[in-house]
Scaffold this motif. Sequence first.
Motif, PDB file in Angstrom:
ATOM      1  N   LYS A 358       0.844  -1.209   0.000  1.00 50.25           N
ATOM      2  CA  LYS A 358       0.000   0.000   0.000  1.00 50.25           C
ATOM      3  C   LYS A 358       0.875   1.253   0.000  1.00 50.25           C
ATOM      4  O   LYS A 358       0.594   2.211  -0.728  1.00 50.25           O
ATOM      5  N   ALA A 359       1.933   1.208   0.820  1.00 48.32           N
ATOM      6  CA  ALA A 359       2.805   2.386   0.905  1.00 48.32           C
ATOM      7  C   ALA A 359       3.476   2.673  -0.441  1.00 48.32           C
ATOM      8  O   ALA A 359       3.531   3.832  -0.871  1.00 48.32           O
ATOM      9  N   VAL A 360       3.964   1.635  -1.107  1.00 51.52           N
ATOM     10  CA  VAL A 360       4.646   1.912  -2.383  1.00 51.52           C
ATOM     11  C   VAL A 360       3.630   2.291  -3.464  1.00 51.52           C
ATOM     12  O   VAL A 360       3.917   3.124  -4.333  1.00 51.52           O
ATOM     13  N   GLU A 361       2.455   1.693  -3.399  1.00 46.99           N
ATOM     14  CA  GLU A 361       1.427   2.080  -4.375  1.00 46.99           C
ATOM     15  C   GLU A 361       1.024   3.541  -4.185  1.00 46.99           C
ATOM     16  O   GLU A 361       0.872   4.286  -5.156  1.00 46.99           O
ATOM     17  N   ASP A 362       0.840   3.913  -2.928  1.00 45.77           N
ATOM     18  CA  ASP A 362       0.476   5.309  -2.651  1.00 45.77           C
ATOM     19  C   ASP A 362       1.547   6.271  -3.152  1.00 45.77           C
ATOM     20  O   ASP A 362       1.253   7.413  -3.506  1.00 45.77           O
ATOM     21  N   ALA A 363       2.788   5.783  -3.160  1.00 46.40           N
ATOM     22  CA  ALA A 363       3.895   6.628  -3.629  1.00 46.40           C
ATOM     23  C   ALA A 363       4.096   6.505  -5.140  1.00 46.40           C
ATOM     24  O   ALA A 363       5.027   7.095  -5.689  1.00 46.40           O
ATOM     25  N   GLY A 364       3.251   5.711  -5.789  1.00 43.34           N
ATOM     26  CA  GLY A 364       3.345   5.571  -7.253  1.00 43.34           C
ATOM     27  C   GLY A 364       4.529   4.751  -7.710  1.00 43.34           C
ATOM     28  O   GLY A 364       5.024   4.939  -8.828  1.00 43.34           O
ATOM     29  N   ILE A 365       4.979   3.843  -6.892  1.00 43.56           N
ATOM     30  CA  ILE A 365       6.162   3.037  -7.228  1.00 43.56           C
ATOM     31  C   ILE A 365       5.707   1.685  -7.774  1.00 43.56           C
ATOM     32  O   ILE A 365       4.907   0.997  -7.128  1.00 43.56           O
ATOM     33  N   PRO A 366       6.199   1.270  -8.926  1.00 42.70           N
ATOM     34  CA  PRO A 366       5.827  -0.054  -9.444  1.00 42.70           C
ATOM     35  C   PRO A 366       6.375  -1.177  -8.558  1.00 42.70           C
ATOM     36  O   PRO A 366       7.436  -1.024  -7.940  1.00 42.70           O
TER      37      PRO A 366
END
Lengths: 399, 434
Positions: A358-366
């Motif tokens: 969730k954290a990386v998705e929220d940051a737009g990271i693949p």
Amino acid sequence: MEERMSTSASCLEGHAALVAEAEALWKDYSLTSVREWKKESGGIAIGYMPVYVPRELLWAQNALPVGILGGGDDLEIIRGDAYYQSYICHIPRSTIELGLNGSLDCLDGVLFPATCDVIRNLSGMWKMQFPDKLVRYLDVPQDFDPAMGGAFYRHELQEITESLPGIGGRSYDEDALRTAIQVYNESRQAVADLYDLRRREPWKIPTHELYVLLRAGMVLPPEEHTTMLRAYETAVSDDESRRPMDQARVLITGSFCEQPPLGLIKTLERAGCYIVDDDFVQVHRWIVGDIPVDGDPLGNLVTAYLENSIESPIRYIDDGVKGQGLVERVEHYGAEGVLFCAPSFCDPALLDQPMAVKAVEDAGIPWTAFKYSENSGQFQVIREQAGTFADSIKLWSGE
Amino acid sequence: MANDARTNVSKDLSQERQKRMIAEHFSKLARAPDEGRACAYTFVPGNLTELLNSFDVLPVLPEINALQSGMRGKSRDYIGLAEKLGHSEDVCTYVKCDLGMLKSGNIGPTGERLPDPNLLLLSYTGCFTFLKWFEILGQEYDCPVVMLHVPYQGDGKITNSMRKYVVDQLRNKVIPQLEEISGQPYDEDRLKEMLARSAQAEDDLVYVLESAKNKPSPIDAYFGGVYYIGPIFTAFRGTQDAVEYYRELRAEVEERVKLGKGPITPEGEMEEEKYRVVVEGPPNWTSFRQFWKMFSDEGAVVVASSYTKVGGVYDDGFRHDPSRPLESLADYCMGCYTNLNLPSRVDMLVRYVEDYQADGFLINSVKSCNSFSAGQLMILREVENRTGRPGGFVESDLVDPRYFSASNIKNRLESYFQMIDQKRERGRKSGQGD
């Protein structure tokens, strides 16, 4: 170490010789180098399981810390499987195998840190299986207030210091601990410098080499390991033949306990990934920065744990934001994507993963995810997955 | 721990009381938001029920919700939903079941919606997964989380340092947080009154559990035992209701002992006790009745179990002690079964096999729970070696019906009971030979 290098790696030069030497040390599961060190130094050897133990404390009492990270993909499991159900991860069964086949009999004791329930319970199994050895469960605090978690942790460490003289270690001595802290500060700095060089020029330091060097640190005395790391750093820095390639920069997370087989790391690199950060052999990087040498050295170890440990799935985040540390690492290391790479049945990694995702998705990271076992032998599916991931980053990361 | 599986049997007074207590509790929970009453989500092992109740804070126990979902046939969908949301098939199904329930409206076992928590009281006792569970819930709710780290008994003992650590956390973190969410000051006298009632109920619970030393045993200490531990492991320890419940239960069991009666089973009263076994590990909840029937059909009675110690070990003499309230709570937390190291667990199980004159020892190994399961095969060998009684091993899961294979388990159990028969036969023959 130089003598060992000159004989076992005589056909190789520079970094290749160092990597070959490191790999030979790692793959020697009977711990020949540890046995030799004990004979030469008169010291004792204390094993430790992942993820973190304060090795300084052991080294200060003439006890060589020996990392036990399972048997990898080399070890045939003959009796270890009879100790564990199919739904439990692989590292405890290979560790039991190593214990039962005598590989670890040069260890005078083993520390089992509070990593997960499996390693916790393994401490009790070890007590029953090896009643003549020192066996300690190291309960690291999940409360980070110095007056509470700190006081408790200090007491845990004191109990370790008190237990070592009885099995041949030296008595606790503050100056010796200060010296040991300095030795490990230098070790941590050498590791940090390699990670930093890989961040800047990942083509200079393939992760399958760096990983092997880190594994050598599980059995070598810290000064020798630092010398090896520095020599490798110099050798690869000077190697002009290592040129940049069109690879995707990825960060690997989830592999902090049971380690992936080397073949998996090579597969990811061959699939088009530069691994620019990871959590392999994490004891080397658990404490960030130097631990102060002056003052109360035991207190400094405690404070370092409370205040300067990395974010980890095995460490409670009280007032932080889950996954924030991972996102910051992605930024710091210039990663273009995250590979969630956890061992099958690893509770800490797999329970943590949805929050980290969730954290990386929220940051737009693949990101992408797969699982492994330390003895995995087939990587074709992972190669295709990682290759597709790397391609997608290269093709569409700018969109 | 369960409240609705024993159907088709007449209910004793104690059962009726327990049912009423649970219904009232869930009714209070349903009304809590309207009445402005705070509630705290927390765990069974190391629960601080008296402390919560002393602040009039209502406890909600996600493990209990999960097992109730398992018994009501809802866990499959809840787990499936959590896995669709990215939770691994490898991890604890209690967590996934709870999360699936939350995402499906958080409807509790009585059909009423459970209130959102005012506090997540993370009593980190004997199970690493608890830590991750409440980190996950922490992302779902806008409320504080307070961590109570309960040290593990790695060396099989509680040291002063461990006790002080827990007491310090209670005093400096947990109590201030409870004061804040409840708006009430800490009232140690009230807590002491509750702890005194806890000890009363604990005395009676121990009598009930130890009644299984009789032949025939008047209780089943595993399948029946999960009902007996219900009130004291959950929201009621320290209440007058719990005192009354255990007083009634004890009287009922005393009566059964006097009449020489066996335990109540899903099919009614057991006529003949053929096998006495000790069981390690939690039960399967999705096929609880079927699982129990596999034992009772064979005339097998569980005379002691480790699962009935997961929310507190009392038959070793521990009692909550009002004269040292926080220290006593700390010792309670650290003494829960899964917080004991493996040698201590083996010692306890060996003692059970011997004290309860069991014919054998059986493990139900659940996939979901590494805290219980990691090391159980070694426990099996150790207990077998030390007692000379045959060990058996079956595998299932807590609330994931995909891991309950009825035919496999039944076959294994039947083989196991045959093994006990053969051992008895050999013993009889060798006895004749003497």
